[in-house]
Write a protein that holds these residues in place. Sequence first.
Motif, mmCIF file in Angstrom:
data_model
loop_
_atom_site.group_PDB
_atom_site.id
_atom_site.type_symbol
_atom_site.label_atom_id
_atom_site.label_comp_id
_atom_site.label_asym_id
_atom_site.label_seq_id
_atom_site.Cartn_x
_atom_site.Cartn_y
_atom_site.Cartn_z
ATOM 1 N N MET A 1 -38.191 66.430 13.820
ATOM 2 C CA MET A 1 -38.829 67.688 13.159
ATOM 3 C C MET A 1 -39.797 67.429 12.264
ATOM 4 S SD MET A 1 -39.975 70.670 13.409
ATOM 5 C CE MET A 1 -38.820 71.177 14.778
ATOM 6 N N GLU A 2 -40.938 67.737 12.611
ATOM 7 C CA GLU A 2 -42.071 67.304 11.562
ATOM 8 C C GLU A 2 -42.250 68.765 10.384
ATOM 9 O OE1 GLU A 2 -46.144 65.615 11.732
ATOM 10 O OE2 GLU A 2 -45.484 65.008 13.841
ATOM 11 N N LYS A 3 -42.448 68.082 9.149
ATOM 12 C CA LYS A 3 -42.953 69.138 8.257
ATOM 13 C C LYS A 3 -44.312 68.889 7.538
ATOM 14 C CE LYS A 3 -40.464 71.192 4.161
ATOM 15 N NZ LYS A 3 -39.353 70.899 3.059
ATOM 16 N N LEU A 4 -45.192 70.029 7.436
ATOM 17 C CA LEU A 4 -46.316 69.806 7.144
ATOM 18 C C LEU A 4 -46.457 70.625 5.696
ATOM 19 C CD1 LEU A 4 -49.216 68.914 8.001
ATOM 20 C CD2 LEU A 4 -49.214 71.136 9.246
ATOM 21 N N LEU A 5 -47.295 69.973 4.958
ATOM 22 C CA LEU A 5 -47.598 70.486 3.533
ATOM 23 C C LEU A 5 -49.003 71.002 3.655
ATOM 24 C CD1 LEU A 5 -46.826 71.123 0.495
ATOM 25 C CD2 LEU A 5 -47.408 68.872 0.077
ATOM 26 N N VAL A 6 -49.019 72.391 3.369
ATOM 27 C CA VAL A 6 -50.250 73.108 3.043
ATOM 28 C C VAL A 6 -50.415 73.341 1.614
ATOM 29 C CG1 VAL A 6 -51.628 75.009 4.014
ATOM 30 C CG2 VAL A 6 -50.338 73.445 5.507
ATOM 31 N N GLY A 7 -51.710 73.132 0.994
ATOM 32 C CA GLY A 7 -51.967 73.662 -0.483
ATOM 33 C C GLY A 7 -51.094 72.792 -1.469
ATOM 34 N N THR A 77 -42.303 72.930 10.810
ATOM 35 C CA THR A 77 -42.083 73.543 9.443
ATOM 36 C C THR A 77 -43.315 73.467 8.571
ATOM 37 O OG1 THR A 77 -39.849 73.389 9.667
ATOM 38 C CG2 THR A 77 -40.831 74.092 7.472
ATOM 39 N N VAL A 78 -43.811 74.359 7.873
ATOM 40 C CA VAL A 78 -44.916 74.402 7.279
ATOM 41 C C VAL A 78 -44.756 74.943 5.804
ATOM 42 C CG1 VAL A 78 -47.324 75.092 6.773
ATOM 43 C CG2 VAL A 78 -46.647 74.783 9.122
ATOM 44 N N ASP A 79 -44.679 73.862 5.032
ATOM 45 C CA ASP A 79 -44.327 74.280 3.582
ATOM 46 C C ASP A 79 -45.659 74.529 2.938
ATOM 47 O OD1 ASP A 79 -43.085 74.680 1.296
ATOM 48 O OD2 ASP A 79 -42.494 72.664 0.938
ATOM 49 N N CYS A 80 -46.051 75.914 2.284
ATOM 50 C CA CYS A 80 -47.374 76.207 2.290
ATOM 51 C C CYS A 80 -47.197 77.020 0.634
ATOM 52 C CB CYS A 80 -47.936 77.218 2.896
ATOM 53 S SG CYS A 80 -49.413 77.918 2.670
ATOM 54 N N TYR A 81 -48.022 76.288 -0.112
ATOM 55 C CA TYR A 81 -48.271 76.946 -1.598
ATOM 56 C C TYR A 81 -49.736 77.420 -1.655
ATOM 57 C CZ TYR A 81 -44.258 73.929 -3.007
ATOM 58 O OH TYR A 81 -43.414 73.541 -3.250
ATOM 59 N N TRP A 82 -49.714 78.764 -1.908
ATOM 60 C CA TRP A 82 -51.166 79.591 -1.699
ATOM 61 C C TRP A 82 -50.931 80.808 -2.467
ATOM 62 C CZ3 TRP A 82 -51.500 84.265 1.331
ATOM 63 C CH2 TRP A 82 -50.357 84.700 2.093
ATOM 64 N N SER A 92 -44.345 79.704 0.830
ATOM 65 C CA SER A 92 -44.102 80.117 2.093
ATOM 66 C C SER A 92 -43.561 78.787 2.861
ATOM 67 C CB SER A 92 -44.977 80.634 3.026
ATOM 68 O OG SER A 92 -45.642 81.921 2.275
ATOM 69 N N LEU A 93 -42.018 78.953 3.198
ATOM 70 C CA LEU A 93 -41.503 77.958 3.967
ATOM 71 C C LEU A 93 -41.594 78.669 5.610
ATOM 72 C CD1 LEU A 93 -40.454 75.125 4.142
ATOM 73 C CD2 LEU A 93 -38.037 76.170 4.086
ATOM 74 N N VAL A 94 -42.331 78.047 6.381
ATOM 75 C CA VAL A 94 -42.693 78.638 7.506
ATOM 76 C C VAL A 94 -42.123 77.674 8.589
ATOM 77 C CG1 VAL A 94 -44.383 79.779 9.159
ATOM 78 C CG2 VAL A 94 -44.623 79.832 6.864
ATOM 79 N N ASN A 95 -41.101 78.512 9.649
ATOM 80 C CA ASN A 95 -40.495 77.563 10.690
ATOM 81 C C ASN A 95 -41.059 78.189 11.980
ATOM 82 O OD1 ASN A 95 -38.259 76.361 9.191
ATOM 83 N ND2 ASN A 95 -38.183 78.631 8.477
ATOM 84 N N PHE A 96 -41.858 77.253 12.593
ATOM 85 C CA PHE A 96 -42.466 77.633 13.725
ATOM 86 C C PHE A 96 -41.717 77.196 15.255
ATOM 87 C CE2 PHE A 96 -46.374 77.847 11.189
ATOM 88 C CZ PHE A 96 -46.813 78.899 11.632
ATOM 89 N N TYR A 97 -41.605 78.000 16.246
ATOM 90 C CA TYR A 97 -40.912 77.655 17.348
ATOM 91 C C TYR A 97 -42.090 77.840 18.576
ATOM 92 C CZ TYR A 97 -36.369 77.800 15.115
ATOM 93 O OH TYR A 97 -35.390 77.592 14.418
ATOM 94 N N VAL A 98 -41.882 77.241 19.352
ATOM 95 C CA VAL A 98 -42.648 77.353 20.872
ATOM 96 C C VAL A 98 -41.576 78.192 21.622
ATOM 97 C CG1 VAL A 98 -43.864 76.371 22.758
ATOM 98 C CG2 VAL A 98 -44.082 75.322 20.673
#
Length: 151
Positions: A1-7, A77-82, A92-98
Amino acid sequence: MEKLLVGEKKNNLKYDFRETCFGICEKQGNLLLVEKNGQYSFIGGGIEKGESQEHCLKREFLEESGYEIESMEKFITVDCYWLAGGKWPLNSLVNFYVVKVGNQKHPPLEEGHTLAEVDIEKAMDLLPLPYHKAGLKFYLKNKNQPRLFLS
């Protein structure tokens, strides 16, 4: 599972934390989104105390779209600082599902929510939240890879 950092986390700010789950659902080349007050969003929302990610997403899909989820696979999972609203520091720790859905059981239950089927290529321009844009961008890049859907 990939985790992507945004911000970028800035040390001089105190961030509130919120964990959420959202579903990316394609139907005949369109994405299922929800529209409220002119703002578009993936279907999903915040995880309640004691709730699993999967239960959260199933609950949110029923509330916001009227659809029951037939199968789902955690995607990224997107770990977003905004800055929410342009001024509130939020992590925001955002878990995306298809997600795959069956037939719609009922109209959206949440007041003011309208279900929208949006052309997948136009969705990026409609989604205002940085983590939704990041999740969609990753999905478009990787959507043709084989998946094992979970029920």
